[in-house]
Design a protein around this motif. Structure first.
Motif, PDB file in Angstrom:
ATOM      1  N   ALA A   1      46.585  35.463  23.879  1.00 23.58           N
ATOM      2  CA  ALA A   1      46.287  34.629  25.045  1.00 23.58           C
ATOM      3  C   ALA A   1      44.814  34.820  25.416  1.00 23.58           C
ATOM      4  O   ALA A   1      44.320  35.953  25.435  1.00 23.58           O
ATOM      5  N   PRO A   2      44.085  33.741  25.730  1.00 24.66           N
ATOM      6  CA  PRO A   2      42.630  33.834  25.973  1.00 24.66           C
ATOM      7  C   PRO A   2      42.292  34.357  27.365  1.00 24.66           C
ATOM      8  O   PRO A   2      41.592  33.707  28.134  1.00 24.66           O
ATOM      9  N   VAL A   3      42.806  35.524  27.686  1.00 24.10           N
ATOM     10  CA  VAL A   3      42.540  36.168  28.970  1.00 24.10           C
ATOM     11  C   VAL A   3      41.764  37.442  28.695  1.00 24.10           C
ATOM     12  O   VAL A   3      42.217  38.286  27.911  1.00 24.10           O
ATOM     13  N   LYS A   4      40.590  37.599  29.318  1.00 20.85           N
ATOM     14  CA  LYS A   4      39.719  38.737  29.031  1.00 20.85           C
ATOM     15  C   LYS A   4      39.984  39.941  29.933  1.00 20.85           C
ATOM     16  O   LYS A   4      39.759  41.089  29.553  1.00 20.85           O
ATOM     17  N   GLU A   5      40.428  39.695  31.156  1.00 18.10           N
ATOM     18  CA  GLU A   5      40.525  40.792  32.134  1.00 18.10           C
ATOM     19  C   GLU A   5      41.702  41.720  31.821  1.00 18.10           C
ATOM     20  O   GLU A   5      42.830  41.255  31.630  1.00 18.10           O
ATOM     21  N   HIS A   6      41.428  43.012  31.802  1.00 14.99           N
ATOM     22  CA  HIS A   6      42.483  43.994  31.578  1.00 14.99           C
ATOM     23  C   HIS A   6      43.181  44.382  32.879  1.00 14.99           C
ATOM     24  O   HIS A   6      44.208  45.074  32.848  1.00 14.99           O
ATOM     25  N   TYR A   7      42.642  43.944  33.986  1.00 14.13           N
ATOM     26  CA  TYR A   7      43.202  44.252  35.300  1.00 14.13           C
ATOM     27  C   TYR A   7      43.528  42.958  36.023  1.00 14.13           C
ATOM     28  O   TYR A   7      42.890  41.923  35.805  1.00 14.13           O
ATOM     29  N   SER A   8      44.510  43.022  36.913  1.00 21.97           N
ATOM     30  CA  SER A   8      44.912  41.831  37.644  1.00 21.97           C
ATOM     31  C   SER A   8      43.774  41.353  38.538  1.00 21.97           C
ATOM     32  O   SER A   8      42.892  42.142  38.918  1.00 21.97           O
ATOM     33  N   PRO A   9      43.779  40.062  38.908  1.00 20.79           N
ATOM     34  CA  PRO A   9      42.742  39.561  39.820  1.00 20.79           C
ATOM     35  C   PRO A   9      42.670  40.353  41.118  1.00 20.79           C
ATOM     36  O   PRO A   9      41.566  40.579  41.638  1.00 20.79           O
ATOM     37  N   ASP A  10      43.813  40.798  41.636  1.00 14.99           N
ATOM     38  CA  ASP A  10      43.808  41.560  42.888  1.00 14.99           C
ATOM     39  C   ASP A  10      43.080  42.894  42.725  1.00 14.99           C
ATOM     40  O   ASP A  10      42.309  43.303  43.599  1.00 14.99           O
ATOM     41  N   VAL A  11      43.333  43.566  41.611  1.00 15.03           N
ATOM     42  CA  VAL A  11      42.669  44.857  41.364  1.00 15.03           C
ATOM     43  C   VAL A  11      41.159  44.657  41.213  1.00 15.03           C
ATOM     44  O   VAL A  11      40.358  45.413  41.781  1.00 15.03           O
ATOM     45  N   LEU A  12      40.766  43.638  40.473  1.00 16.82           N
ATOM     46  CA  LEU A  12      39.338  43.404  40.265  1.00 16.82           C
ATOM     47  C   LEU A  12      38.633  43.016  41.559  1.00 16.82           C
ATOM     48  O   LEU A  12      37.513  43.484  41.828  1.00 16.82           O
ATOM     49  N   GLN A  13      39.273  42.211  42.378  1.00 17.00           N
ATOM     50  CA  GLN A  13      38.671  41.855  43.672  1.00 17.00           C
ATOM     51  C   GLN A  13      38.524  43.087  44.558  1.00 17.00           C
ATOM     52  O   GLN A  13      37.532  43.229  45.279  1.00 17.00           O
ATOM     53  N   GLN A  14      39.488  44.003  44.475  1.00 16.15           N
ATOM     54  CA  GLN A  14      39.404  45.219  45.280  1.00 16.15           C
ATOM     55  C   GLN A  14      38.271  46.121  44.807  1.00 16.15           C
ATOM     56  O   GLN A  14      37.537  46.709  45.628  1.00 16.15           O
ATOM     57  N   ILE A  15      38.093  46.241  43.494  1.00 12.97           N
ATOM     58  CA  ILE A  15      36.972  47.027  42.967  1.00 12.97           C
ATOM     59  C   ILE A  15      35.651  46.444  43.461  1.00 12.97           C
ATOM     60  O   ILE A  15      34.760  47.174  43.916  1.00 12.97           O
ATOM     61  N   PHE A  16      35.531  45.141  43.360  1.00 10.52           N
ATOM     62  CA  PHE A  16      34.309  44.460  43.787  1.00 10.52           C
ATOM     63  C   PHE A  16      34.044  44.711  45.268  1.00 10.52           C
ATOM     64  O   PHE A  16      32.904  44.996  45.675  1.00 10.52           O
ATOM     65  N   ALA A  17      35.093  44.635  46.087  1.00 14.81           N
ATOM     66  CA  ALA A  17      34.944  44.852  47.527  1.00 14.81           C
ATOM     67  C   ALA A  17      34.608  46.305  47.838  1.00 14.81           C
ATOM     68  O   ALA A  17      33.805  46.590  48.743  1.00 14.81           O
ATOM     69  N   ASP A  18      35.208  47.232  47.097  1.00 14.58           N
ATOM     70  CA  ASP A  18      34.983  48.659  47.367  1.00 14.58           C
ATOM     71  C   ASP A  18      33.520  49.048  47.208  1.00 14.58           C
ATOM     72  O   ASP A  18      33.028  49.960  47.886  1.00 14.58           O
ATOM     73  N   TYR A  19      32.807  48.373  46.286  1.00 12.09           N
ATOM     74  CA  TYR A  19      31.420  48.743  46.020  1.00 12.09           C
ATOM     75  C   TYR A  19      30.414  47.807  46.682  1.00 12.09           C
ATOM     76  O   TYR A  19      29.217  47.882  46.379  1.00 12.09           O
ATOM     77  N   ALA A  20      30.878  46.979  47.587  1.00 11.93           N
ATOM     78  CA  ALA A  20      29.960  46.073  48.293  1.00 11.93           C
ATOM     79  C   ALA A  20      28.846  46.823  49.023  1.00 11.93           C
ATOM     80  O   ALA A  20      27.677  46.414  48.954  1.00 11.93           O
ATOM     81  N   PRO A  21      29.131  47.926  49.752  1.00 10.53           N
ATOM     82  CA  PRO A  21      28.048  48.644  50.433  1.00 10.53           C
ATOM     83  C   PRO A  21      27.004  49.210  49.461  1.00 10.53           C
ATOM     84  O   PRO A  21      25.799  49.135  49.725  1.00 10.53           O
ATOM     85  N   GLN A  22      27.475  49.769  48.357  1.00 13.24           N
ATOM     86  CA  GLN A  22      26.538  50.314  47.367  1.00 13.24           C
ATOM     87  C   GLN A  22      25.708  49.199  46.736  1.00 13.24           C
ATOM     88  O   GLN A  22      24.512  49.392  46.453  1.00 13.24           O
TER      89      GLN A  22
END
Length: 333
Positions: A258-279
């Protein structure tokens, strides 16, 4: 204080980070060794030459040697730096260029300051948003190093300090407060991502005509299903030769998955992105010098599509094994 073992007019340090086209950049620089020398820039063979006579494309050995010495001047460190000084003198170059993404987490950048004296210093770094970075790193660890962790286990054990990019740069600024920092973001549609070799050359002031073949992306990632399939093979104890034969076969037949690249769910990836917003805000304010100053919002696969692709891989893997067996049999006939 030790006497500097290398004296140069300019020192350029390409310190990474990982997953930002570094292999392409280093392959390009290595292949242009003579042309760089003609422009008075030395990309030294020293610390790239292997015991078997081959030559690596980056200076990972230098970083490992310095890290192992932990700030001390050992005979090995002195020997490498002496050979580099000789190479620089013989080449009659004014600029010394070193590249290794492992410099990103080098504990003692001030060591290089003690050993290399330069009138001018430039530190070049490129960063990828943390969500893409961790997914890409997982692919590399499984497919190139046979790591058998499941995605979430890998994420839980990952060194989060490497995702705080602004903090990674602080020791380098402390070691060279007067250095020029050339910090870019690895974003779709930017030269840093689309043309890494050309972008690197522009950063160091050599606007060579870099052809498309020199900008190829190394290690093009497989779909996430393929990564999990290979993880299962590694966990099952496949030997290295068989594993990497299957890895190459998966690359030749990426449409099996299946042509899906992400190894993590969209929710997990959005949370990672949000967690590092201050940095990331600190990175933009303190270091980013050109191009986009902050990471663009994530563009992710739809949740339903991701779940269909990744939710039940056990139904996919037997089919893939059968295809691999048929391909291997056809190759032998």
């Amino acid at each position: 204080m030790e006497k500097a073992l290398i004296r140069t007019k300019k020192l350029i340090l390409h310190i990474g980070s990982w997953k930002t086209g570094t292999t392409s950049i280093q392959s390009y620089l290595s292949g242009k060794y003579q042309q760089l020398k003609a422009d008075k820039v030395l990309y030294p063979m020293t610390s790239r030459r292997r015991a078997d006579g081959g030559v690596d494309t980056a200076h990972h050995r230098l970083r490992m040697l310095l890290d192992g010495a932990d700030g001390a001047m050992t005979l090995q460190v002195a020997g490498v730096l002496d050979r580099m000084a000789v190479e620089l003198k013989q080449a009659q170059c004014e600029t010394l260029l070193l590249s290794s993404e492992t410099f990103m987490d080098f504990r003692r950048p001030e060591t290089l300051r003690r050993y290399i004296e330069a009138d001018e210093v430039q530190i070049v770094a490129v960063f990828r948003n943390q969500a893409e970075f961790i997914s890409s790193m997982y692919y590399t660890e499984v497919c190139h190093r046979k790591v058998i962790d499941l995605p979430m286990d890998y994420l839980d054990g990952f060194n989060g300090n490497l995702l705080d990019y602004a903090s990674c740069l602080v020791p380098w600024r402390r070691a060279w407060p007067e250095a020029q920092s050339s910090v870019s973001l690895f974003e779709r549609g930017t030269p840093a991502r689309d043309f890494p070799a050309a972008h690197m050359m522009a950063q160091i002031g050599l606007n060579w005509p870099v052809v498309a073949e020199d900008n190829h992306v190394e290690h093009k990632s497989l779909p996430a299903q393929a990564t999990l399939f290979l993880r299962q093979l590694a966990a099952s104890g496949w030997d290295d030769m068989s594993f990497f034969d299957v890895f190459k076969m998966c690359h030749r037949n990426a449409d099996w998955f299946a042509p899906v690249k992400e190894h993590y769910s969209p929710d997990v990836l959005q949370q990672i992105f949000a967690d590092y917003a201050p940095q990331n805000k600190a990175l933009a304010e303190e270091f980013v010098s050109n191009g986009p100053r902050e990471f663009a919002p994530l563009v992710l696969t739809e949740r339903d599509t991701w779940e269909r692709a990744m939710g039940d891989t056990s139904a996919v893997f037997p089919t893939i094994l059968k295809r691999i067996s048929r391909s291997a049999a056809n190759a032998c006939t």
